[in-house]
Design a protein around this motif. Structure first.
Motif, mmCIF file in Angstrom:
data_model
loop_
_atom_site.group_PDB
_atom_site.id
_atom_site.type_symbol
_atom_site.label_atom_id
_atom_site.label_comp_id
_atom_site.label_asym_id
_atom_site.label_seq_id
_atom_site.Cartn_x
_atom_site.Cartn_y
_atom_site.Cartn_z
ATOM 1 N N TRP A 119 -7.112 -24.450 -7.574
ATOM 2 C CA TRP A 119 -5.860 -24.202 -6.866
ATOM 3 C C TRP A 119 -6.090 -23.410 -5.580
ATOM 4 O O TRP A 119 -5.412 -23.632 -4.578
ATOM 5 N N LYS A 120 -7.060 -22.510 -5.599
ATOM 6 C CA LYS A 120 -7.364 -21.757 -4.375
ATOM 7 C C LYS A 120 -7.891 -22.694 -3.301
ATOM 8 O O LYS A 120 -7.468 -22.633 -2.138
ATOM 9 N N ASP A 123 -5.048 -24.972 -2.059
ATOM 10 C CA ASP A 123 -4.128 -24.256 -1.169
ATOM 11 C C ASP A 123 -4.695 -24.147 0.243
ATOM 12 O O ASP A 123 -3.986 -24.337 1.237
ATOM 13 N N ARG A 198 1.491 -19.580 4.926
ATOM 14 C CA ARG A 198 0.364 -18.698 4.629
ATOM 15 C C ARG A 198 0.774 -17.234 4.747
ATOM 16 O O ARG A 198 0.319 -16.387 3.989
ATOM 17 N N ARG A 204 -0.572 -18.610 -6.108
ATOM 18 C CA ARG A 204 -1.677 -19.564 -6.068
ATOM 19 C C ARG A 204 -1.225 -20.938 -6.584
ATOM 20 O O ARG A 204 -0.569 -21.047 -7.607
ATOM 21 N N MET A 207 1.058 -23.452 -2.325
ATOM 22 C CA MET A 207 0.856 -24.044 -1.007
ATOM 23 C C MET A 207 0.564 -25.539 -1.152
ATOM 24 O O MET A 207 1.155 -26.369 -0.461
ATOM 25 N N PHE A 208 -0.327 -25.875 -2.062
ATOM 26 C CA PHE A 208 -0.674 -27.279 -2.281
ATOM 27 C C PHE A 208 0.525 -28.052 -2.819
ATOM 28 O O PHE A 208 0.775 -29.190 -2.400
ATOM 29 N N SER A 263 0.644 -18.265 -11.363
ATOM 30 C CA SER A 263 0.760 -18.105 -9.914
ATOM 31 C C SER A 263 0.936 -16.641 -9.509
ATOM 32 O O SER A 263 1.362 -16.351 -8.397
ATOM 33 N N TYR A 267 -1.657 -16.104 -2.442
ATOM 34 C CA TYR A 267 -2.545 -16.851 -1.550
ATOM 35 C C TYR A 267 -3.493 -15.928 -0.805
ATOM 36 O O TYR A 267 -4.687 -16.244 -0.654
#
Length: 270
Positions: A119-120, A123, A198, A204, A207-208, A263, A267
């Motif tokens: 996930w990081k 993102d 951002r 986490r 964003m994606f 989550s 981020y």
């Protein structure tokens, strides 16, 4: 006058018998710029500088292959008759949804092997992906594909489009909606949105998932205007169906990850 309009040459240059198409050049430029942005952000987020370069060695060829397989499968009636055309990707015919499936699967196994959060990485890559898609649509423009229904020249002029776009939308005596442009602009706005998010410091994975939702909304509406859609049935467009599924899946994952606390890491946190 209209009969004298000539399309832009889809071939950029030739190296002996090898013809280099604008389609490939534009796709390559989109990938290069997207990779550069992702590498810079990965470095800021504390990841090895070469992690995205290493990932792309696997993800790019697999994404291209899966994109082509996806397209060919849904056009199998044609390619079964002309199997020699299957490998001619420079003529167009790669499906973005197929590329995304291949890239996501590749990234998942890559992150497992590198012991990095999927996930990081997703993102960080999200703005790069949608920017690459925005640029890549201009490859469709050079091939005079991914256009919409018939329109008049006056309609295109009222959109205040540059002359070269209007002329390129003149295909076999008819003007068409520049749907490649609509999607490109939508994706560019998505890039700006994701770059802004951002600073919001989402959880986490969010964003994606925001990218999936934004892109799928735009793709659903633009796809409804196109005349060359891959069809699941006589009336059901594959891309629209996939877009709805992806929106529902992304929202479901967003809620699930929030409820489960997955989550909580933000981020901007390493």
């Amino acid at each position: 006058m209209e009969q004298n309009i000539q399309p832009l040459d889809p071939i950029a240059f030739s190296l002996g018998p090898i013809q280099v198409h604008w389609y490939g050049i534009i796709i390559g430029l989109g990938i290069a710029l997207a990779l550069w942005i992702a590498i810079r952000e990965a470095d800021r987020r504390g990841l090895p500088k070469d992690i995205f370069a290493d990932l792309m060695l696997w993800a790019i060829p697999i994404a291209i292959i899966s994109a082509r397989i996806y397209y060919v499968l849904f056009q199998w009636e044609y390619y079964a008759q002309y199997p020699g055309e299957i490998f001619k990707i420079w003529n167009g015919g790669i499906a973005i949804h197929g590329a995304l499936i291949g890239a996501v699967i590749t990234t998942y196994f890559f992150t497992k092997a590198r012991n990095v959060s999927f996930w990081k990485l997703a993102d960080i890559a999200a703005p790069s992906i949608i920017l690459g898609q925005a640029i890549g649509r201009w490859g469709n423009f050079m091939n005079q594909e991914a256009h919409g229904r018939e329109v008049t020249r006056a309609f295109l002029e009222n959109l205040h489009l540059p002359e070269f776009i209007i002329n390129q939308m003149y295909i076999n005596g008819v003007y068409y909606h520049p749907t490649f442009l609509y999607e490109s602009v939508w994706n560019l706005l998505g890039f700006i949105l994701l770059m802004s998010l951002r600073r919001v410091n989402l959880g986490r994975g969010e964003m994606f998932l925001s990218y999936i939702i934004w892109y799928s909304i735009g793709r659903f509406f633009v796809e409804g205007m196109r005349t060359d859609s891959l069809m699941l049935t006589d009336t059901l467009r594959i891309a629209q169906t996939i877009s709805i599924v992806l929106i529902a899946l992304a929202i479901g994952l967003w809620v699930y990850r929030r409820v489960k606390g997955y989550s909580k890491v933000r981020y901007l946190e390493n």
